[in-house]
Design a protein around this motif. Sequence first.
Motif, PDB file in Angstrom:
ATOM      1  N   SER A   5      -0.622   7.512   6.818  1.00 34.05           N
ATOM      2  CA  SER A   5      -1.819   7.178   6.049  1.00 34.05           C
ATOM      3  C   SER A   5      -2.220   8.236   5.020  1.00 34.05           C
ATOM      4  O   SER A   5      -3.036   7.971   4.155  1.00 34.05           O
ATOM      5  CB  SER A   5      -2.989   6.906   6.990  1.00 34.05           C
ATOM      6  N   SER A   6      -1.642   9.428   5.112  1.00 36.05           N
ATOM      7  CA  SER A   6      -1.963  10.458   4.120  1.00 36.05           C
ATOM      8  C   SER A   6      -0.695  10.861   3.369  1.00 36.05           C
ATOM      9  O   SER A   6       0.409  10.468   3.745  1.00 36.05           O
ATOM     10  CB  SER A   6      -2.587  11.678   4.806  1.00 36.05           C
ATOM     11  N   ASP A  20       5.237   1.586  10.483  1.00 37.77           N
ATOM     12  CA  ASP A  20       3.807   1.393  10.708  1.00 37.77           C
ATOM     13  C   ASP A  20       2.999   2.262   9.740  1.00 37.77           C
ATOM     14  O   ASP A  20       3.070   3.490   9.808  1.00 37.77           O
ATOM     15  CB  ASP A  20       3.461   1.754  12.150  1.00 37.77           C
ATOM     16  N   PRO A  21       2.229   1.645   8.834  1.00 34.81           N
ATOM     17  CA  PRO A  21       1.477   2.421   7.842  1.00 34.81           C
ATOM     18  C   PRO A  21       0.424   3.343   8.447  1.00 34.81           C
ATOM     19  O   PRO A  21       0.027   4.327   7.816  1.00 34.81           O
ATOM     20  CB  PRO A  21       0.839   1.364   6.939  1.00 34.81           C
ATOM     21  N   ASP A  22      -0.011   3.064   9.667  1.00 38.93           N
ATOM     22  CA  ASP A  22      -0.991   3.947  10.308  1.00 38.93           C
ATOM     23  C   ASP A  22      -0.401   5.324  10.593  1.00 38.93           C
ATOM     24  O   ASP A  22      -1.132   6.296  10.758  1.00 38.93           O
ATOM     25  CB  ASP A  22      -1.508   3.336  11.618  1.00 38.93           C
ATOM     26  N   ARG A  23       0.914   5.412  10.639  1.00 38.61           N
ATOM     27  CA  ARG A  23       1.581   6.685  10.923  1.00 38.61           C
ATOM     28  C   ARG A  23       1.873   7.472   9.653  1.00 38.61           C
ATOM     29  O   ARG A  23       2.402   8.573   9.713  1.00 38.61           O
ATOM     30  CB  ARG A  23       2.866   6.435  11.698  1.00 38.61           C
ATOM     31  N   SER A  28       0.840  -1.202   0.000  1.00 34.21           N
ATOM     32  CA  SER A  28       0.000   0.000   0.000  1.00 34.21           C
ATOM     33  C   SER A  28       0.874   1.251   0.000  1.00 34.21           C
ATOM     34  O   SER A  28       2.031   1.220   0.417  1.00 34.21           O
ATOM     35  CB  SER A  28      -0.912   0.011   1.230  1.00 34.21           C
ATOM     36  N   ALA A  31       0.494   3.748   1.948  1.00 31.50           N
ATOM     37  CA  ALA A  31       0.786   4.066   3.350  1.00 31.50           C
ATOM     38  C   ALA A  31       1.990   3.271   3.847  1.00 31.50           C
ATOM     39  O   ALA A  31       2.854   3.807   4.550  1.00 31.50           O
ATOM     40  CB  ALA A  31      -0.431   3.807   4.229  1.00 31.50           C
ATOM     41  N   ARG A  32       2.079   1.992   3.502  1.00 28.64           N
ATOM     42  CA  ARG A  32       3.212   1.148   3.910  1.00 28.64           C
ATOM     43  C   ARG A  32       4.508   1.702   3.314  1.00 28.64           C
ATOM     44  O   ARG A  32       5.527   1.812   3.999  1.00 28.64           O
ATOM     45  CB  ARG A  32       2.989  -0.298   3.459  1.00 28.64           C
TER      46      ARG A  32
END
Length: 92
Positions: free
Chosen positions: A74-75, A69-72, A50, A52-53
Amino acid sequence: MARTVDDLRNEIREAVGRYERVESTAFTKEALAAICEAVEYDIGTGSLPSKARMRAGILWKIGELDDDDPDRASSAFRKAELEAVATALRDS
């Protein structure tokens, strides 16, 4: 004169062998994969991870994040992040 986000994106694209873009656009998955390769972040083989990844991996490899961490990430990259990526590519 301050560099714009578009200027920074194009500098990064050119640094990794991609083409400059006239219109303002975020990085494609292919451009992010090229940046990952340039900063030595392993994205494996097969289909691309992804966005994000890959963004998280890039930021982790240049020392802007503690992990990938892709959550960090995400944009799209913020201007300061683009500046850090451009600097890392210039210094490599």
